[in-house]
Design a protein around this motif. Structure first.
Motif, PDB file in Angstrom:
ATOM      1  N   GLY A 145       0.787  -1.229   0.000  1.00 23.02           N
ATOM      2  CA  GLY A 145       0.000   0.000   0.000  1.00 23.02           C
ATOM      3  C   GLY A 145       0.814   1.272   0.000  1.00 23.02           C
ATOM      4  O   GLY A 145       0.275   2.358   0.166  1.00 23.02           O
ATOM      5  N   ALA A 146       2.131   1.145  -0.222  1.00 24.54           N
ATOM      6  CA  ALA A 146       2.987   2.332  -0.176  1.00 24.54           C
ATOM      7  C   ALA A 146       2.786   3.233  -1.397  1.00 24.54           C
ATOM      8  O   ALA A 146       3.081   4.418  -1.360  1.00 24.54           O
ATOM      9  CB  ALA A 146       4.450   1.919  -0.076  1.00 24.54           C
ATOM     10  N   GLY A 147       2.273   2.665  -2.476  1.00 22.87           N
ATOM     11  CA  GLY A 147       2.062   3.454  -3.693  1.00 22.87           C
ATOM     12  C   GLY A 147       2.970   3.041  -4.843  1.00 22.87           C
ATOM     13  O   GLY A 147       3.075   3.753  -5.836  1.00 22.87           O
ATOM     14  N   LYS A 148       3.568   1.876  -4.740  1.00 23.08           N
ATOM     15  CA  LYS A 148       4.506   1.430  -5.771  1.00 23.08           C
ATOM     16  C   LYS A 148       3.776   1.130  -7.080  1.00 23.08           C
ATOM     17  O   LYS A 148       4.138   1.640  -8.132  1.00 23.08           O
ATOM     18  CB  LYS A 148       5.250   0.160  -5.309  1.00 23.08           C
ATOM     19  CG  LYS A 148       5.970   0.328  -3.982  1.00 23.08           C
ATOM     20  CD  LYS A 148       6.725  -0.926  -3.583  1.00 23.08           C
ATOM     21  CE  LYS A 148       5.842  -2.135  -3.275  1.00 23.08           C
ATOM     22  NZ  LYS A 148       5.055  -2.016  -2.045  1.00 23.08           N
ATOM     23  N   THR A 149       2.748   0.291  -6.990  1.00 21.85           N
ATOM     24  CA  THR A 149       2.016  -0.080  -8.198  1.00 21.85           C
ATOM     25  C   THR A 149       1.335   1.131  -8.822  1.00 21.85           C
ATOM     26  O   THR A 149       1.308   1.285 -10.045  1.00 21.85           O
ATOM     27  CB  THR A 149       0.983  -1.171  -7.866  1.00 21.85           C
ATOM     28  OG1 THR A 149       1.676  -2.292  -7.334  1.00 21.85           O
ATOM     29  CG2 THR A 149       0.218  -1.595  -9.093  1.00 21.85           C
ATOM     30  N   THR A 150       0.803   2.001  -7.977  1.00 16.82           N
ATOM     31  CA  THR A 150       0.150   3.195  -8.506  1.00 16.82           C
ATOM     32  C   THR A 150       1.145   4.034  -9.309  1.00 16.82           C
ATOM     33  O   THR A 150       0.821   4.523 -10.396  1.00 16.82           O
ATOM     34  CB  THR A 150      -0.449   4.020  -7.357  1.00 16.82           C
ATOM     35  OG1 THR A 150      -1.269   3.162  -6.568  1.00 16.82           O
ATOM     36  CG2 THR A 150      -1.278   5.162  -7.873  1.00 16.82           C
ATOM     37  N   THR A 151       2.360   4.174  -8.788  1.00 11.87           N
ATOM     38  CA  THR A 151       3.377   4.931  -9.524  1.00 11.87           C
ATOM     39  C   THR A 151       3.647   4.282 -10.880  1.00 11.87           C
ATOM     40  O   THR A 151       3.688   4.963 -11.913  1.00 11.87           O
ATOM     41  CB  THR A 151       4.691   4.995  -8.713  1.00 11.87           C
ATOM     42  OG1 THR A 151       4.403   5.487  -7.413  1.00 11.87           O
ATOM     43  CG2 THR A 151       5.700   5.901  -9.386  1.00 11.87           C
ATOM     44  N   ILE A 152       3.800   2.963 -10.885  1.00 14.73           N
ATOM     45  CA  ILE A 152       4.035   2.267 -12.160  1.00 14.73           C
ATOM     46  C   ILE A 152       2.864   2.481 -13.112  1.00 14.73           C
ATOM     47  O   ILE A 152       3.049   2.745 -14.295  1.00 14.73           O
ATOM     48  CB  ILE A 152       4.268   0.763 -11.928  1.00 14.73           C
ATOM     49  CG1 ILE A 152       5.627   0.574 -11.275  1.00 14.73           C
ATOM     50  CG2 ILE A 152       4.186  -0.019 -13.240  1.00 14.73           C
ATOM     51  CD1 ILE A 152       6.192  -0.805 -11.379  1.00 14.73           C
ATOM     52  N   ASN A 153       1.654   2.388 -12.587  1.00 14.31           N
ATOM     53  CA  ASN A 153       0.491   2.579 -13.449  1.00 14.31           C
ATOM     54  C   ASN A 153       0.457   3.966 -14.083  1.00 14.31           C
ATOM     55  O   ASN A 153      -0.001   4.117 -15.208  1.00 14.31           O
ATOM     56  CB  ASN A 153      -0.806   2.326 -12.672  1.00 14.31           C
ATOM     57  CG  ASN A 153      -1.056   0.842 -12.469  1.00 14.31           C
ATOM     58  OD1 ASN A 153      -0.439   0.001 -13.122  1.00 14.31           O
ATOM     59  ND2 ASN A 153      -1.946   0.510 -11.557  1.00 14.31           N
ATOM     60  N   ILE A 154       0.932   4.952 -13.361  1.00 14.36           N
ATOM     61  CA  ILE A 154       1.016   6.290 -13.961  1.00 14.36           C
ATOM     62  C   ILE A 154       2.088   6.292 -15.042  1.00 14.36           C
ATOM     63  O   ILE A 154       1.869   6.761 -16.154  1.00 14.36           O
ATOM     64  CB  ILE A 154       1.332   7.355 -12.897  1.00 14.36           C
ATOM     65  CG1 ILE A 154       0.200   7.447 -11.867  1.00 14.36           C
ATOM     66  CG2 ILE A 154       1.561   8.711 -13.561  1.00 14.36           C
ATOM     67  CD1 ILE A 154       0.528   8.310 -10.678  1.00 14.36           C
ATOM     68  N   LEU A 155       3.238   5.711 -14.721  1.00 12.53           N
ATOM     69  CA  LEU A 155       4.355   5.749 -15.676  1.00 12.53           C
ATOM     70  C   LEU A 155       4.039   4.967 -16.950  1.00 12.53           C
ATOM     71  O   LEU A 155       4.549   5.279 -18.019  1.00 12.53           O
ATOM     72  CB  LEU A 155       5.628   5.208 -15.018  1.00 12.53           C
ATOM     73  CG  LEU A 155       6.177   6.067 -13.873  1.00 12.53           C
ATOM     74  CD1 LEU A 155       7.363   5.390 -13.219  1.00 12.53           C
ATOM     75  CD2 LEU A 155       6.558   7.454 -14.368  1.00 12.53           C
ATOM     76  N   CYS A 156       3.193   3.938 -16.834  1.00 13.68           N
ATOM     77  CA  CYS A 156       2.900   3.150 -18.040  1.00 13.68           C
ATOM     78  C   CYS A 156       1.600   3.587 -18.695  1.00 13.68           C
ATOM     79  O   CYS A 156       1.064   2.865 -19.516  1.00 13.68           O
ATOM     80  CB  CYS A 156       2.898   1.665 -17.720  1.00 13.68           C
ATOM     81  SG  CYS A 156       1.451   1.140 -16.836  1.00 13.68           S
ATOM     82  N   THR A 157       1.086   4.737 -18.319  1.00 12.74           N
ATOM     83  CA  THR A 157      -0.077   5.400 -18.937  1.00 12.74           C
ATOM     84  C   THR A 157      -1.420   4.745 -18.620  1.00 12.74           C
ATOM     85  O   THR A 157      -2.426   5.086 -19.233  1.00 12.74           O
ATOM     86  CB  THR A 157       0.027   5.529 -20.482  1.00 12.74           C
ATOM     87  OG1 THR A 157      -0.244   4.257 -21.078  1.00 12.74           O
ATOM     88  CG2 THR A 157       1.389   6.008 -20.922  1.00 12.74           C
ATOM     89  N   LEU A 158      -1.463   3.853 -17.635  1.00 10.09           N
ATOM     90  CA  LEU A 158      -2.770   3.272 -17.281  1.00 10.09           C
ATOM     91  C   LEU A 158      -3.577   4.193 -16.376  1.00 10.09           C
ATOM     92  O   LEU A 158      -4.796   4.103 -16.329  1.00 10.09           O
ATOM     93  CB  LEU A 158      -2.579   1.921 -16.582  1.00 10.09           C
ATOM     94  CG  LEU A 158      -2.285   0.725 -17.488  1.00 10.09           C
ATOM     95  CD1 LEU A 158      -2.094  -0.525 -16.662  1.00 10.09           C
ATOM     96  CD2 LEU A 158      -3.398   0.507 -18.506  1.00 10.09           C
ATOM     97  N   LEU A 159      -2.895   5.065 -15.646  1.00 10.82           N
ATOM     98  CA  LEU A 159      -3.583   6.031 -14.796  1.00 10.82           C
ATOM     99  C   LEU A 159      -3.067   7.423 -15.129  1.00 10.82           C
ATOM    100  O   LEU A 159      -1.889   7.581 -15.450  1.00 10.82           O
ATOM    101  CB  LEU A 159      -3.289   5.761 -13.313  1.00 10.82           C
ATOM    102  CG  LEU A 159      -3.913   4.569 -12.611  1.00 10.82           C
ATOM    103  CD1 LEU A 159      -3.354   4.467 -11.190  1.00 10.82           C
ATOM    104  CD2 LEU A 159      -5.418   4.720 -12.571  1.00 10.82           C
ATOM    105  N   THR A 160      -3.957   8.410 -15.037  1.00  5.65           N
ATOM    106  CA  THR A 160      -3.473   9.775 -15.214  1.00  5.65           C
ATOM    107  C   THR A 160      -3.206  10.367 -13.838  1.00  5.65           C
ATOM    108  O   THR A 160      -3.996  10.172 -12.919  1.00  5.65           O
ATOM    109  CB  THR A 160      -4.499  10.648 -15.950  1.00  5.65           C
ATOM    110  OG1 THR A 160      -5.773  10.401 -15.372  1.00  5.65           O
ATOM    111  CG2 THR A 160      -4.552  10.322 -17.414  1.00  5.65           C
ATOM    112  N   PRO A 161      -2.096  11.079 -13.668  1.00  3.94           N
ATOM    113  CA  PRO A 161      -1.783  11.630 -12.346  1.00  3.94           C
ATOM    114  C   PRO A 161      -2.772  12.725 -11.952  1.00  3.94           C
ATOM    115  O   PRO A 161      -3.316  13.404 -12.819  1.00  3.94           O
ATOM    116  CB  PRO A 161      -0.372  12.203 -12.526  1.00  3.94           C
ATOM    117  CG  PRO A 161      -0.175  12.358 -13.986  1.00  3.94           C
ATOM    118  CD  PRO A 161      -1.052  11.358 -14.656  1.00  3.94           C
ATOM    119  N   THR A 162      -3.021  12.838 -10.640  1.00 11.05           N
ATOM    120  CA  THR A 162      -3.866  13.923 -10.147  1.00 11.05           C
ATOM    121  C   THR A 162      -3.153  15.253 -10.356  1.00 11.05           C
ATOM    122  O   THR A 162      -3.760  16.243 -10.755  1.00 11.05           O
ATOM    123  CB  THR A 162      -4.165  13.723  -8.647  1.00 11.05           C
ATOM    124  OG1 THR A 162      -4.611  12.385  -8.451  1.00 11.05           O
ATOM    125  CG2 THR A 162      -5.208  14.688  -8.156  1.00 11.05           C
TER     126      THR A 162
END
Ligand SMILES: Nc1ncnc2c1ncn2[C@@H]1O[C@H](COP(=O)(O)OP(=O)(O)OP(=O)(O)O)[C@@H](O)[C@H]1O
Ligand SMILES: [Mg+2]
Lengths: 322, 248
Positions: free
Chosen positions: A37-54
């Motif tokens: 839950g530290a935010g590792k996967t979320t960071t990767i998802n942003i970097l690989c364009t699956l999520l847009t950053p807030t």
């Protein structure tokens, strides 16, 4: 190759990624180390364009992930933390799908398919539907697939979780070969300390924030020396003697007497020659990233949910430490 | 690269389609059962009331029904892909989201064409004769209708994060579309409120066109049917592609 500035991602209420800034050079193995839950996967998802950053910015291979996602996707390869195979297709069909959609020429595709399936020891099973695979086999197939198109930048989200040591070492050998031959950049997350030590640099992340970023050696140096464990015939007496002779922080438990000391190489011979209690064993340990994490955040990396007090302590250490 | 991506996505769906033996058998058995049981069963009702052959009337409706279900199911398989993670593999690939959406739409069309062809092979059950020209026309109508319906399904799938909403669309969209399309009964005698639903239902136009081509018996002119479906298909595709591009 990767650059983020003040990257944030909030899921209604949760600050999954909270102002992360770092950059990764070409050819580097960069590690993200942190608890669940530290935010590792979320960071990767942003970097690989699956999520847009807030908010904040991220560039991969020079392209902005929000403005130029297609160019970013061309530069990267991913091994996701969660399963992402089509389990109604065979291993070979999964690889073919990947090879075709990444536009790997047919001849090369065939060659690499053999090479990679051999690496993960699945060549004999290649015509079997993935549904019939064990968990570890699926994982191995995913790793093979992620490497198939030889990306410029490879994202590995806890890649070798649950794999046996032999497979792990095969995989790392292949990745290191790619790095030497093609200078690929690797961004990996893990909460395995031993795996993190393969990295050139490590960012330690906790509650969406980077709490430290340095080479593994420097991070360990931050702990302030080696850990020595001594066992004697009479630990109580020995503890007293050490306390009298050296100005050191001493801790005694059932495992022996533990000392933290800067230049242990010089200390040990001197210590043995002058010590009067009989020594049964002496054990010298380099600090590990576990020690670093504990010191930085005030809680162990393996704990699923650190208490609020821990979190506050971590915040205070951060402010005090910089 | 655009068309290559489209091809790869179709290829995968088709492999999956043929891999599942139960699905292939079902795709033959279901329409056969419908035609044999419904056709024969209702024939007695209708013939006693002096009507024409009901089984023949039903035949184009069964094609329409099959196209509807095949299209919607193939589109909402995106939700399955999302749940089982394969969607991520597609979304991070270096191909445009548009090509993924188009690939999904075409694979829905392709599956509908296969299913439609199977039903045409079964036409002997209801004693309908299909000339080569009719077969070509029927396939063209299936293609158009399925394009419209798949893109509609894709729009829904791109907005729906999990299976939970699936029953909702089945009950409140797909079933009403199916029942109020004129597939089972002629539209002419319906009350006004039902008629208005039938009028905005793209499947009605598909069924009407099929019936016109196969039985020479229709409500609207063939051009009206085709224009409505084409319009619906274009709008739905545009909206679905946009939605797909935006989805996280
Ligand atoms: N789609 C989402 N919606 C809401 N909250 C989310 C979502 N994805 C992640 N989170 C939250 O964001 C935080 C960070 O999650 P993330 O998956 O990035 O952790 P992680 O570091 O990868 O952990 P792990 O080691 O367990 O993989 C968690 O608190 C999680 O609950
Ligand atoms: Mg994770």
């Amino acid at each position: 190759m990767i650059e983020t500035t003040d990257l944030c991602k909030h899921f209604d209420g949760t600050k999954a990624v909270d102002g992360v800034t770092f950059s990764v050079d070409k050819g580097e193995i960069f590690g993200f180390l942190g608890p669940n839950g530290a935010g590792k996967t979320t960071t990767i998802n942003i970097l690989c364009t699956l999520l847009t950053p807030t908010s904040g910015e991220a560039r991969v291979n020079g392209y902005d992930v929000s403005k130029n996602p297609n160019e970013v996707r061309k530069s990267i390869g991913l091994i996701f933390q969660e399963p992402s195979l089509d389990d109604r297709l065979t291993a070979e069909e999964n690889l073919d799908f990947h090879g075709m959609i990444y536009d790997v020429p047919k001849g090369i595709r065939k060659e690499r398919k053999k090479e990679l399936l051999d690496m993960v020891d699945l060549w004999d099973r290649r015509k079997d539907v993935v549904k019939t695979y064990s968990g570890g086999m699926k994982r191995r197939l995913e790793i093979a697939r992620g490497l198939l198109h030889h990306p410029k930048i490879l994202f590995l989200d806890e890649p070798t979780l649950g794999l046996d040591p032999q497979t792990r070492s095969h995989i790392w050998r292949y990745i290191n070969k790619l790095r030497e031959e093609q200078g690929i950049t690797i961004f990996m997350t893990t909460h395995y300390m031993d795996e993190a030590e393969n990295c050139d640099r490590i960012a330690i992340i906790d509650y969406g924030k980077v709490v430290a970023l340095d080479t593994p050696d420097n991070l360990k140096r931050f702990v302030g020396g080696d850990v020595i464990t001594i066992k004697t015939t009479d630990d109580e007496k020995a503890e007293k003697e050490i306390g009298e002779q050296y100005n050191l922080h001493v801790r005694r438990d059932a495992g022996g007497i533990h000392l933290e000391i800067e230049n242990s190489e010089e200390f040990i011979p001197q210590f043995i020659s002058s010590f009067s209690t009989k020594i049964n064993s002496i054990h010298l340990r380099r600090p590990t990233l576990d020690d670093v994490f504990l010191k930085l955040t005030g809680h162990e990396i393996r704990t699923e949910e650190a208490s609020v007090r821990d979190r506050m302590k971590a915040g205070m250490r951060m402010r005090g430490g910089h | 690269m655009f068309w290559k991506a489209v091809y790869v996505i179709c290829l995968r769906d088709i492999r999956r389609f043929f891999r599942e033996k139960s699905q292939v058998i079902g795709s033959i058995a279901r329409p056969a059962l419908w035609l044999a049981i419904m056709g024969t069963g209702f024939n007695t009702v209708f013939s006693s009331s002096g009507s024409d052959n009901y089984a023949q009337f039903l035949f184009p409706g069964i094609i329409g029904m099959t196209v509807l279900f095949t299209s919607v199911f193939s589109a909402v398989s995106v939700i399955w892909d999302r749940q089982f993670g394969f969607l991520r593999e597609m979304l991070v690939a270096p191909v445009s989201r548009t090509s993924i959406a188009v690939g999904k739409t075409l694979s829905g069309c392709f599956q509908s064409l296969i299913q439609g062809s199977i039903i045409m092979v079964l036409s002997f059950i209801v004693d309908v004769h299909l000339s080569p020209l009719i077969i070509v026309q029927v396939l063209a109508i299936i293609l158009l209708a399925s394009f419209a319906l798949t893109s509609m399904g894709l729009l829904i799938a791109s907005r729906m994060p999990s299976f939970e909403g699936f029953n909702l669309i089945m009950n409140f969209l797909v079933m009403p579309m199916f029942l109020m399309s004129g597939a089972f009964f002629p539209i002419s005698g319906l009350p006004a409120w039902m008629k208005s639903i039938v009028t905005i239902n793209p499947l009605s136009y598909g069924v009407d066109a099929l019936r016109g081509v196969i039985l020479g018996f229709h409500e609207h002119a063939l051009t009206t049917d085709i224009l409505f479906m084409a319009g619906f298909a274009i709008i739905m595709t545009a909206v679905a592609v946009t939605a797909f591009n935006k989805a996280e």
